[in-house]
Design an enzyme around this catalytic site. Structure first.
Site, PDB file in Angstrom:
ATOM      1  N   LEU A 183     -27.893 -17.229 -20.462  1.00 40.91           N
ATOM      2  CA  LEU A 183     -28.110 -15.951 -21.120  1.00 40.91           C
ATOM      3  C   LEU A 183     -27.555 -14.853 -20.235  1.00 40.91           C
ATOM      4  CD1 LEU A 183     -31.953 -15.979 -21.953  1.00 40.91           C
ATOM      5  CD2 LEU A 183     -30.117 -15.996 -23.647  1.00 40.91           C
ATOM      6  N   HIS A 227     -28.779  -8.077 -29.149  1.00 40.99           N
ATOM      7  CA  HIS A 227     -29.261  -9.303 -29.808  1.00 40.99           C
ATOM      8  C   HIS A 227     -29.004 -10.479 -28.858  1.00 40.99           C
ATOM      9  CE1 HIS A 227     -29.817 -11.436 -33.944  1.00 40.99           C
ATOM     10  NE2 HIS A 227     -30.221 -12.210 -32.961  1.00 40.99           N
ATOM     11  N   ILE A 228     -30.059 -10.960 -28.244  1.00 40.22           N
ATOM     12  CA  ILE A 228     -29.872 -12.000 -27.218  1.00 40.22           C
ATOM     13  C   ILE A 228     -29.291 -13.279 -27.819  1.00 40.22           C
ATOM     14  CG2 ILE A 228     -31.648 -11.232 -25.607  1.00 40.22           C
ATOM     15  CD1 ILE A 228     -33.368 -13.566 -26.718  1.00 40.22           C
ATOM     16  N   HIS A 229     -28.536 -13.977 -27.004  1.00 43.06           N
ATOM     17  CA  HIS A 229     -27.913 -15.225 -27.453  1.00 43.06           C
ATOM     18  C   HIS A 229     -27.611 -16.101 -26.249  1.00 43.06           C
ATOM     19  CE1 HIS A 229     -24.949 -12.013 -26.867  1.00 43.06           C
ATOM     20  NE2 HIS A 229     -24.181 -12.942 -26.335  1.00 43.06           N
ATOM     21  N   PHE A 230     -27.853 -17.366 -26.410  1.00 37.99           N
ATOM     22  CA  PHE A 230     -27.476 -18.346 -25.394  1.00 37.99           C
ATOM     23  C   PHE A 230     -26.007 -18.715 -25.557  1.00 37.99           C
ATOM     24  CE2 PHE A 230     -31.972 -19.260 -24.719  1.00 37.99           C
ATOM     25  CZ  PHE A 230     -31.997 -19.666 -23.394  1.00 37.99           C
TER      26      PHE A 230
END
Ligand SMILES: [Zn+2]
Length: 164
Positions: A105, A118-121
């Site tokens: 991340l 908008h968090i994203h792996f």
């Protein structure tokens, strides 16, 4: 130290999506999923290909909820996100036989997040000797054919995933 996830490429994604808002928010319309390289939309997570990948098979796994950090997700949604990451790794392993993965991340702009709202792996499969990949791709702004091919290869495996 350079940012591992090539966030400068995310700028291109943003410029592509000016009129459509956040790329990680799936919205109600599923007809553009293929064009958007979305592999799976579950109840709480979305999986898509990075159209400016660090490596072939570079996937992004995000919560459906538009949040900037894990602390804004429920405990269940956090678990679902990690299960989604695990599933993506399993599928990549089965389909592309990578020798390793980078999974991570980027939280916040200073950490290299191109889309910090908008968090994203990031899930990047790795093979020995793949470090020249970026140089090969250069600054190509169209989606290279191999990304589409990889999408078609991976899609059936995500079609069969349930409960995420
Ligand atoms: Zn969003």
């Amino acid at each position: 130290m350079k940012n591992l996830w090539a966030p400068w490429r995310m700028g291109y994604i943003l410029s592509d999506q000016k009129n459509d808002g956040c790329i990680f928010c799936p919205g109600p319309d599923r007809s553009k999923d293929k064009e958007r390289l979305i592999l799976h939309v579950g109840p709480s997570t979305i999986v898509m290909m990075n159209r400016f990948p660090y490596n072939n098979g570079h996937l992004l796994v995000a919560p459906i909820k538009h949040v900037s950090g894990l602390e804004h997700l429920s405990r269940q949604a956090t678990l679902d996100l990690l299960v989604g990451v695990r599933k993506a790794v399993e599928i990549l392993r089965g389909v592309m036989s990578p020798e390793g993965f980078n999974v991570g991340l980027n939280l916040g702009h200073v950490a290299g997040a191109g889309m910090e709202d908008h968090i994203h792996f990031h899930i990047v499969p790795r093979w020995k000797g793949d470090t020249n990949f970026m140089t090969v791709l250069g600054d190509v702004r169209v989606i290279p054919e191999h990304i589409r091919e990889t999408y078609e290869k991976l899609k059936p495996f995500f079609n069969t995933s349930r409960g995420r």
